[in-house]
Design a protein around this motif. Structure first.
Motif, short mmCIF file in Angstrom:
data_model
loop_
_atom_site.label_atom_id
_atom_site.label_comp_id
_atom_site.label_asym_id
_atom_site.label_seq_id
_atom_site.Cartn_x
_atom_site.Cartn_y
_atom_site.Cartn_z
N ASN A 89 0.86 -0.86 -0.34
CA ASN A 89 -0.09 0.16 -0.62
C ASN A 89 1.00 1.23 -0.14
O ASN A 89 1.99 1.24 0.25
CB ASN A 89 -0.95 0.07 1.00
N PHE A 90 0.37 1.95 -0.78
CA PHE A 90 1.33 3.79 -0.66
C PHE A 90 1.53 3.81 0.41
O PHE A 90 2.63 4.68 0.69
CB PHE A 90 0.53 4.29 -1.74
N GLU A 91 0.42 4.16 1.49
CA GLU A 91 1.09 4.06 3.09
C GLU A 91 1.95 3.79 3.80
O GLU A 91 2.61 3.97 4.90
CB GLU A 91 -0.61 4.09 3.62
N GLU A 92 2.51 3.00 2.81
CA GLU A 92 3.36 2.26 3.43
C GLU A 92 4.48 2.09 3.56
O GLU A 92 5.69 1.06 3.88
CB GLU A 92 3.33 -0.02 3.62
N GLU B 200 10.72 5.37 5.08
CA GLU B 200 11.14 7.02 4.53
C GLU B 200 12.38 6.80 4.02
O GLU B 200 12.85 7.36 3.24
CB GLU B 200 11.29 7.11 5.95
N GLU C 78 -9.07 10.15 -7.91
CA GLU C 78 -7.65 11.09 -7.42
C GLU C 78 -7.87 12.06 -7.79
O GLU C 78 -7.19 11.94 -9.21
CB GLU C 78 -6.67 9.92 -6.89
N ARG D 96 2.27 11.48 -5.39
CA ARG D 96 2.67 10.57 -4.86
C ARG D 96 3.59 9.94 -6.14
O ARG D 96 4.64 9.84 -6.11
CB ARG D 96 1.13 9.34 -5.39
N LYS E 1 6.80 11.75 -4.79
CA LYS E 1 6.98 10.74 -3.53
C LYS E 1 7.74 9.18 -4.50
O LYS E 1 8.87 8.93 -3.53
CB LYS E 1 6.56 10.53 -2.54
#
Length: 431
Positions: free
Chosen positions: A19-22, A25, A44, A52, A55
């Motif tokens: 998942n993108f949230e996972e 860093e 979106e 995104r 990132k």
């Protein structure tokens, strides 16, 4: 995910879903990812999706990214993903064509070209790195570094290696190395011909990044630079073709692998150019440029049609797919025109005639035989040669020269695609 798993399973790719949230860093082990797939959410906005994308690009500086755009976005309002590391696909391209598989195999399986250890001379300064492939995990390990001198000791060690590889992006440096350190004798000419052919392969897929995908809208100057580079490489290759060297097997054996089963245009183009140079029939440059572009439209066809054309045992489409397949010459021309590739008028004419026949039963337009460019007939014959190399030769194990001669005899005995006069003109060029 089902779409992704089809490709991963078919080609034994290593794959991880997150998942993108996972995303961490720091990328850590994930840094080695060659390709990352990111889908735009149904609701979106483009700005949020672009953040995104940025990132991911920052987190994975060595990786390439494929984005699948939401259905509501068209290429007219997509401006944020023109980064050269990003290949944006529409929903239709991702789900209904071979384009995603093409990108996967290109990025994951064809970023290295094989060279001979004997290509490199001891005590010369290397202008590119070289690699060996580890047998256990198939990873590439650098053994020669750019701007280093190849010592006698290292050269002897490498002579015991099973193979040596260079990155596809370093092909021009390798080509220049061959031109610098080899004379114009027979063996050197064959090495130069192979290096020039590899350069054409790279340039053709580099051009494809701009041509094949709906959302990629490169500048006209960018396309013109690539196109002129192809012409420069082709001109050098034609000079070698004018010699007495037999180059057929050099080209045929130069490359293999999953990706190159999905992109045969470089072979069709050089086989056709070789026929043109050796026979004096047609313009070799028009032949080669048309050959590199003639199958671009295949990737706009339904996946099943393109898959049969490239990957079926007989390398041909099913009868019920024929009408769809016959659209591809016009689709190839349309791709070039939409992307504003600076193709010559002669190339445009040849592009839509590469499947026409002298008996006027070809496609898409059943062009009268007296209006049929000789360059198009050469490309049709060259495509048959390539298909023979991939089918008949693999099944029977016969030599390339014998296979070409048998193909010529078969076409002579069943006239329709070619006239007897044309076949006689090209006969000696096939030897």
């Amino acid at each position: 995910m089902n779409r992704v798993k089809q490709i991963v399973s078919a080609h034994y790719l290593t794959f991880k879903q997150m998942n993108f949230e996972e995303l961490p860093e720091q990328a850590g082990d994930l840094m080695k990812a060659q390709l990352i797939l990111l889908a735009q959410g149904k609701d979106e906005g483009l700005k949020a999706f672009s953040l995104r994308v940025d990132k991911v690009l920052d987190l994975f500086p060595r990786s390439r990214l494929v984005t699948v755009m939401a259905p509501s976005y068209s290429k007219e309002n997509l401006e944020g993903t023109q980064n050269p590391r990003v290949t944006p696909l529409s929903q239709a391209e991702f789900f209904s064509t071979l384009k995603f598989e093409y990108v996967c195999l290109y990025r994951c399986r064809s970023q290295y070209f094989s060279i001979q250890v004997g290509d490199l001379f001891p005590m010369t300064t290397m202008t590119f790195p070289a690699f060996v492939r580890l047998s256990l995990n198939q990873r590439y390990l650098a053994v020669i570094y750019s701007n280093s001198v190849l010592s006698d000791e290292k050269s002897q060690k490498l002579s015991r290696a099973e193979g040596l590889y260079i990155q596809i992006k370093d092909i021009e440096a390798y080509l220049q190395y061959i031109a610098t350190y080899y004379d114009t004798s027979g063996a050197a000419l064959r090495k130069r011909a192979r290096a020039l052919f590899l350069s054409l392969c790279y340039q053709s897929v580099y051009l494809n990044e701009s041509l094949l995908f709906d959302f990629k809208m490169p500048t006209e100057s960018h396309l013109a630079t690539i196109y002129e580079g192809i012409k420069k490489t082709a001109t050098q290759l034609f000079e070698i073709m004018k010699t007495d060297e037999n180059l057929w097997d050099i080209f045929r054996e130069a490359l293999d692998g999953d990706f190159w089963e999905l992109w045969r245009s470089p072979w069709i183009a050089v086989y056709a150019a070789l026929i043109s140079v050796k026979s004096g029939v047609g313009d070799p440059m028009i032949v080669l440029l048309s050959g590199l572009l003639t199958d671009v439209g295949i990737y706009d066809l339904e996946e099943a049609v393109a898959r049969n054309y490239y990957l079926s045992e007989e390398k041909k489409v099913a009868l019920e797919q024929q009408s769809s397949y016959e659209k591809h010459p016009l689709l190839s021309l349309n791709r070039c025109l939409i992307k504003k590739l600076p193709v010559e008028e002669a190339v445009k004419t040849v592009l839509v005639c590469t499947h026409e026949r002298v008996d006027e039963k070809g496609f898409p337009n059943q062009v009268p035989s007296d209006k049929l460019p000789e360059e198009a007939l050469i490309l049709l014959f060259a495509e048959k040669i390539d298909k023979t190399a991939l089918t008949t030769m693999k099944k029977t194990g016969v030599g390339f020269r014998f296979a070409k001669e048998k193909l010529w005899e078969a076409e002579s005995n069943t006239p329709g695609s070619f006239s007897p006069d044309f076949l006689n003109k090209i006969s000696e060029s096939l030897i």
